[in-house]
Design a protein around this motif. Structure first.
Motif, PDB file in Angstrom:
ATOM      1  N   ARG A 166       5.888  29.793 -12.132  1.00 27.14           N
ATOM      2  CA  ARG A 166       5.547  28.966 -11.168  1.00 27.14           C
ATOM      3  C   ARG A 166       4.948  27.497 -11.193  1.00 27.14           C
ATOM      4  N   THR A 183       8.144  20.344  -7.742  1.00 26.80           N
ATOM      5  CA  THR A 183       9.516  20.775  -7.380  1.00 26.80           C
ATOM      6  C   THR A 183      10.495  20.606  -8.668  1.00 26.80           C
ATOM      7  N   LEU A 222      14.835  33.134  -7.838  1.00 23.27           N
ATOM      8  CA  LEU A 222      14.035  32.337  -6.992  1.00 23.27           C
ATOM      9  C   LEU A 222      13.110  33.255  -6.263  1.00 23.27           C
ATOM     10  N   ASP A 223      12.069  33.454  -6.404  1.00 21.04           N
ATOM     11  CA  ASP A 223      11.132  34.520  -5.780  1.00 21.04           C
ATOM     12  C   ASP A 223      11.735  35.791  -5.793  1.00 21.04           C
ATOM     13  N   ASP A 224      12.276  36.587  -4.913  1.00 17.11           N
ATOM     14  CA  ASP A 224      12.983  38.019  -4.999  1.00 17.11           C
ATOM     15  C   ASP A 224      14.705  37.811  -4.872  1.00 17.11           C
ATOM     16  N   ILE A 257      14.169  24.413  -6.650  1.00 15.63           N
ATOM     17  CA  ILE A 257      12.991  25.409  -6.865  1.00 15.63           C
ATOM     18  C   ILE A 257      11.794  24.582  -6.324  1.00 15.63           C
ATOM     19  N   PRO A 258      11.357  25.146  -5.347  1.00 16.40           N
ATOM     20  CA  PRO A 258       9.987  24.519  -4.420  1.00 16.40           C
ATOM     21  C   PRO A 258       8.864  24.892  -5.302  1.00 16.40           C
ATOM     22  N   CYS A 259       7.884  23.754  -5.037  1.00 17.52           N
ATOM     23  CA  CYS A 259       6.710  24.195  -5.635  1.00 17.52           C
ATOM     24  C   CYS A 259       5.998  25.417  -5.349  1.00 17.52           C
ATOM     25  N   SER A 312       6.968  28.557  -6.205  1.00 19.09           N
ATOM     26  CA  SER A 312       7.916  29.448  -5.903  1.00 19.09           C
ATOM     27  C   SER A 312       7.946  30.196  -7.327  1.00 19.09           C
ATOM     28  N   LEU A 313       8.171  31.570  -7.398  1.00 21.83           N
ATOM     29  CA  LEU A 313       8.380  32.161  -8.728  1.00 21.83           C
ATOM     30  C   LEU A 313       9.659  31.853  -9.283  1.00 21.83           C
ATOM     31  N   HIS A 314       9.805  31.839 -10.303  1.00 24.32           N
ATOM     32  CA  HIS A 314      11.434  31.449 -10.714  1.00 24.32           C
ATOM     33  C   HIS A 314      11.699  31.751 -12.158  1.00 24.32           C
TER      34      HIS A 314
END
Length: 127
Positions: A47, A52, A66-68, A81-83, A85-87
């Motif tokens: 992250r 972003t 992207l997240d889950d 990909i938002p700031c 966020s797990l990716h």
């Protein structure tokens, strides 16, 4: 908007175990990179706290976590990909994956990568 800080230079390249990246353009608060992932390559689960990203596939097929949520992107498709966020980006195919990454924010640097899991030993994985 706050003044941007970037540690990149146009033309700068980086080699990673998963492939390569190259900076194509720099503007205020924006870095444009080309990423190339070899077949079977994938970046760390990570992250960013200061930027972003927008990924647009130009060759191959991308698998994006992207997240889950896991999504597959084909040529011409994009994802934001938002700031915070797990990716993770993966190339599950048998040909190279190329994409354009646009980073946007006030601090644009490789130092803004917080890794959680990594196939190449670049993070302590006690889990």
């Amino acid at each position: 908007m706050k003044e941007a800080c970037t540690t990149y230079t146009v033309g700068e390249k980086g080699e990673r175990p998963w492939g390569t990246w190259q900076v194509l353009d720099l503007q205020s608060h924006v870095v444009v990179k080309k990423l190339l992932l070899v077949p079977g390559g994938r970046i760390s689960l990570q992250r960013h706290n200061h930027r972003t990203e927008r990924w647009t596939v130009t060759e191959g097929v991308a698998t994006v976590r992207l997240d889950d949520v896991v999504t597959r992107l084909k040529v011409g498709q994009s994802i934001n990909i938002p700031c915070g966020s797990l990716h993770r980006l993966s190339n599950d195919g048998d040909v190279d994956l190329a994409l354009i990454e646009i980073q946007m924010g006030n601090f644009l640097s490789e130092d803004d990568i917080e890794r959680f899991k990594d196939d190449y030993g670049r993070v302590d994985q006690d889990d």
